[in-house]
Design an enzyme around this catalytic site. Structure first.
Site, PDB file in Angstrom:
ATOM      1  N   THR A 160       0.847  -1.193   0.009  1.00 18.08           N
ATOM      2  CA  THR A 160      -0.091  -0.169   0.159  1.00 18.08           C
ATOM      3  C   THR A 160       0.728   1.338  -0.048  1.00 18.08           C
ATOM      4  O   THR A 160       2.092   1.090   0.489  1.00 18.08           O
ATOM      5  CB  THR A 160      -0.899   0.248   1.238  1.00 18.08           C
ATOM      6  OG1 THR A 160      -1.403   1.171   1.464  1.00 18.08           O
ATOM      7  CG2 THR A 160      -0.197  -0.492   2.685  1.00 18.08           C
ATOM      8  N   ASP A 161       0.274   2.402  -0.371  1.00 18.29           N
ATOM      9  CA  ASP A 161       1.005   3.804  -0.687  1.00 18.29           C
ATOM     10  C   ASP A 161       0.992   4.170   0.796  1.00 18.29           C
ATOM     11  O   ASP A 161       1.781   5.099   1.255  1.00 18.29           O
ATOM     12  CB  ASP A 161       0.303   4.695  -1.319  1.00 18.29           C
ATOM     13  CG  ASP A 161      -1.149   5.014  -0.976  1.00 18.29           C
ATOM     14  OD1 ASP A 161      -1.664   4.269  -0.096  1.00 18.29           O
ATOM     15  OD2 ASP A 161      -1.651   5.952  -1.529  1.00 18.29           O
ATOM     16  N   TYR A 185      -1.839  -0.841  11.004  1.00 17.13           N
ATOM     17  CA  TYR A 185      -1.808  -1.368   9.549  1.00 17.13           C
ATOM     18  C   TYR A 185      -0.811  -1.060   8.671  1.00 17.13           C
ATOM     19  O   TYR A 185      -0.200  -1.889   8.257  1.00 17.13           O
ATOM     20  CB  TYR A 185      -3.194  -1.063   8.907  1.00 17.13           C
ATOM     21  CG  TYR A 185      -3.093  -1.197   7.426  1.00 17.13           C
ATOM     22  CD1 TYR A 185      -3.363  -2.723   7.008  1.00 17.13           C
ATOM     23  CD2 TYR A 185      -3.106  -0.166   6.674  1.00 17.13           C
ATOM     24  CE1 TYR A 185      -3.357  -2.957   5.481  1.00 17.13           C
ATOM     25  CE2 TYR A 185      -3.168  -0.668   5.252  1.00 17.13           C
ATOM     26  CZ  TYR A 185      -3.285  -1.771   4.673  1.00 17.13           C
ATOM     27  OH  TYR A 185      -3.206  -2.051   3.386  1.00 17.13           O
ATOM     28  N   LYS A 189       2.466  -3.392   7.358  1.00 15.23           N
ATOM     29  CA  LYS A 189       2.741  -3.608   5.880  1.00 15.23           C
ATOM     30  C   LYS A 189       4.175  -3.150   5.536  1.00 15.23           C
ATOM     31  O   LYS A 189       4.781  -3.893   4.451  1.00 15.23           O
ATOM     32  CB  LYS A 189       1.710  -2.627   4.880  1.00 15.23           C
ATOM     33  CG  LYS A 189       0.152  -3.395   4.958  1.00 15.23           C
ATOM     34  CD  LYS A 189       0.182  -4.738   4.302  1.00 15.23           C
ATOM     35  CE  LYS A 189       0.295  -4.735   3.127  1.00 15.23           C
ATOM     36  NZ  LYS A 189      -0.152  -6.213   2.480  1.00 15.23           N
TER      37      LYS A 189
HETATM   38  P1  NAD Z   1      -9.229  -7.753   2.153  1.00 13.99           P
HETATM   39  O1  NAD Z   1      -9.320  -7.414   3.717  1.00 13.99           O
HETATM   40  O2  NAD Z   1     -10.496  -7.458   1.323  1.00 13.99           O
HETATM   41  O3  NAD Z   1      -8.917  -9.365   1.969  1.00 13.99           O
HETATM   42  C1  NAD Z   1      -7.725 -10.230   2.649  1.00 13.99           C
HETATM   43  C2  NAD Z   1      -8.027 -11.649   2.238  1.00 13.99           C
HETATM   44  O4  NAD Z   1      -6.843 -12.313   2.960  1.00 13.99           O
HETATM   45  C3  NAD Z   1      -9.173 -12.046   2.743  1.00 13.99           C
HETATM   46  O5  NAD Z   1      -9.674 -12.972   1.744  1.00 13.99           O
HETATM   47  C4  NAD Z   1      -8.801 -12.851   3.882  1.00 13.99           C
HETATM   48  O6  NAD Z   1      -9.458 -14.009   4.127  1.00 13.99           O
HETATM   49  C5  NAD Z   1      -7.308 -13.448   3.535  1.00 13.99           C
HETATM   50  N1  NAD Z   1      -6.536 -13.617   4.645  1.00 13.99           N
HETATM   51  C6  NAD Z   1      -6.215 -12.768   5.938  1.00 13.99           C
HETATM   52  N2  NAD Z   1      -5.471 -13.186   6.676  1.00 13.99           N
HETATM   53  C7  NAD Z   1      -4.963 -14.489   6.070  1.00 13.99           C
HETATM   54  C8  NAD Z   1      -3.991 -15.486   6.788  1.00 13.99           C
HETATM   55  N3  NAD Z   1      -3.240 -15.316   7.816  1.00 13.99           N
HETATM   56  N4  NAD Z   1      -3.759 -16.517   5.790  1.00 13.99           N
HETATM   57  C9  NAD Z   1      -4.439 -16.734   4.482  1.00 13.99           C
HETATM   58  N5  NAD Z   1      -5.386 -15.730   3.999  1.00 13.99           N
HETATM   59  C10 NAD Z   1      -5.646 -14.647   4.944  1.00 13.99           C
HETATM   60  O7  NAD Z   1      -7.978  -6.872   1.414  1.00 13.99           O
HETATM   61  P2  NAD Z   1      -7.842  -6.294   0.012  1.00 13.99           P
HETATM   62  O8  NAD Z   1      -8.565  -5.048   0.254  1.00 13.99           O
HETATM   63  O9  NAD Z   1      -8.357  -7.306  -1.040  1.00 13.99           O
HETATM   64  O10 NAD Z   1      -6.294  -6.135   0.044  1.00 13.99           O
HETATM   65  C11 NAD Z   1      -5.549  -7.269  -0.446  1.00 13.99           C
HETATM   66  C12 NAD Z   1      -3.958  -6.706  -0.450  1.00 13.99           C
HETATM   67  O11 NAD Z   1      -3.703  -5.365  -1.278  1.00 13.99           O
HETATM   68  C13 NAD Z   1      -3.574  -6.368   1.196  1.00 13.99           C
HETATM   69  O12 NAD Z   1      -2.370  -7.050   1.274  1.00 13.99           O
HETATM   70  C14 NAD Z   1      -3.462  -4.845   1.262  1.00 13.99           C
HETATM   71  O13 NAD Z   1      -2.713  -4.395   2.222  1.00 13.99           O
HETATM   72  C15 NAD Z   1      -3.059  -4.474  -0.192  1.00 13.99           C
HETATM   73  N6  NAD Z   1      -3.766  -3.128  -0.734  1.00 13.99           N
HETATM   74  C16 NAD Z   1      -5.133  -2.959  -0.536  1.00 13.99           C
HETATM   75  C17 NAD Z   1      -5.665  -1.835  -0.922  1.00 13.99           C
HETATM   76  C18 NAD Z   1      -6.896  -1.414  -1.110  1.00 13.99           C
HETATM   77  O14 NAD Z   1      -7.318  -0.228  -1.076  1.00 13.99           O
HETATM   78  N7  NAD Z   1      -7.877  -2.257  -0.764  1.00 13.99           N
HETATM   79  C19 NAD Z   1      -4.803  -0.749  -1.454  1.00 13.99           C
HETATM   80  C20 NAD Z   1      -3.223  -1.086  -1.496  1.00 13.99           C
HETATM   81  C21 NAD Z   1      -2.925  -2.274  -1.136  1.00 13.99           C
END
Ligand code: NAD
Ligand code: TYD
Length: 379
Positions: A160-161, A185, A189
């Protein structure tokens, strides 16, 4: 161009993971490999989001199945070893994480476990499976930044940013901006990003890393700003705005993010990190205003009436003021650029939430878990 055969997608039942898997099977003809989706199915994971993919590419299409689901935790090293061996994994895309800032403030421990220890376990197992050792297999692997790895393997970490901290009124995050995370959080990360880079510099593991701005689109858990506001508007509930509503985020439609990840996987340079963003800064209150206009039009309602449900509430502790991304590197080096205009993405997102009330009710009630129990055994 890398040819990816057996991709381990972690967290594939979450918001971005679901969109990524759907993109690869439905809109990426050059992808002919298999996806193994490892997910612990926390509150944020919903296996029914991939039912269609499972039917078309998974168990029902045996023996040429290209989609597999494994219920498990990325912290479970033994489980990871088994999956790497069973599917001959050559690519990791690590989405699995605890991802919500407000939850991290109330309960930081699972963030440290999954985001830090989970990434560590994945890196360590990937290195053990992929590093080529000419010595005695019972001895520890030789440590070298020039260590040899099975050709073509790649470990991509999705980040993430928010690791860069909070900006003032001007400036942008670049790939060389210092890390200054401020929430549990973003700190977790940031730690995971450092581990990924350390595994590259110390052990020579072929890695890539991406830092993306705020995503929005279908399948996002309705605790994040955009889906929460849409659903509350549709249900006539109050719209909670933190602080003065003038915090700024850069927003990107999720399809553009998943395409960027595919681009990095295919041709990104190992050991490099890439910023991904929408070049689209908005104050929270401005987004809510746009959503009000879209929702009011679609339900034939009065924008002013919906606006009346806005409630300014107590601010989030340590609330980052502004994020803004400079994504010149991925544009110039890999030819990626944003395709979905913000307004178009917002309208599509509203339409998706209006058309998918069953999905919303299931994920909010946890009802889909019965489906998991029926198909994968009681948990
Ligand atoms: P989300 O919370 O919707 O989904 C996370 C998924 O990971 C879920 O399916 C959950 O069941 C699974 N999970 C959690 N803990 C786990 C574990 N210990 N073992 C296996 N699976 C596990 O998250 P998202 O929004 O889809 O984000 C995905 C990634 O992208 C993350 O790493 C987040 O930091 C990054 N990210 C998200 C955004 C955003 O705006 N949503 C932006 C930039 C980066
Ligand atoms: P969020 O979607 O939680 O993403 P992040 O905190 O990771 O950027 O929040 C986006 C912005 O919206 C953030 O500035 C906090 C604000 N916000 C609200 O004002 N009200 C809400 O109910 C939520 C969930 C967020």
């Amino acid at each position: 161009m890398r040819t990816l055969k057996n991709i381990l997608v972690t967290g594939g039942c979450g918001f971005i993971g679901v969109n990524f898997i759907r993109r690869l099977f439905k809109h990426t003809p050059e992808f002919t490999g298999r996806i193994i989706n490892l997910d612990a199915l926390t509150y944020a994971g919903n296996i029914t989001s991939l039912q269609e993919i499972e039917k078309e590419f998974g168990i029902d299409s045996k023996p040429e199945s290209r989609y597999f689901f494994e219920l498990g935790d990325i912290c479970d090293r033994q489980g990871l070893e088994t999956i790497f061996a069973k599917y001959n994994i050559d690519t990791v895309v690590n989405f699995a994480a605890e991802s919500h800032v407000d939850r991290s403030i109330l309960g930081p421990e699972t963030f440290v476990k999954t985001n830090v220890m989970g990434t560590f376990a994945l890196l360590d197992v990937a290195r053990r499976r992929w590093q080529i050792s000419t010595g005695d297999p019972t001895q520890p692997l030789p440590v070298s930044a020039d260590a040899e790895y099975t050709p073509g393997v790649i470990f991509h970490h999705v980040s993430t940013d928010e690791v860069y901290g909070s900006l003032g009124e001007s400036g942008f995050f670049t790939e060389t901006s210092p890390y200054e995370p401020r929430s549990p959080y973003s700190a977790s990360k940031a730690a995971s990003d450092h581990l990924v880079m350390a595994w590259h510099h110390t052990y020579g593991l072929p890695v890539t890393l991406s830092n993306c701005s705020n995503n929005f689109g279908p399948f996002q858990f309705p605790e994040k700003l955009i889906p929460l506001m849409i659903i509350n508007m549709l249900e006539g509930k109050p719209l909670p705005v933190y602080g003065d509503g003038k915090n700024i985020r850069d927003w990107l439609y999720v399809d553009d993010h998943t395409r960027a990840i595919w681009t990095i996987l295919s041709k990104g340079r190992t050991g490099e990190k890439y910023n991904i963003g929408g070049e689209n800064e908005r104050e929270n209150i401005a987004i809510i205003d746009e959503l009000i206009e879209i929702v009011a039009e679609k339900i034939n309602g009065e924008p002013q009436k919906i606006r009346g449900t806005i409630q300014f509430v107590k601010d989030r502790p340590g609330h980052d003021r502004r994020y803004a991304i400079d994504c010149a590197k991925i544009k110039e080096e890999l030819g990626w650029q944003r395709e979905t205009p913000f307004e178009e993405g917002l309208a599509k997102t509203v339409e998706w939430y209006m058309a998918n009330t069953t999905w919303i009710n299931r994920i909010r009630s946890g009802e889909y878990r019965y489906w998991v129990e029926e198909n994968y055994g009681r948990r």
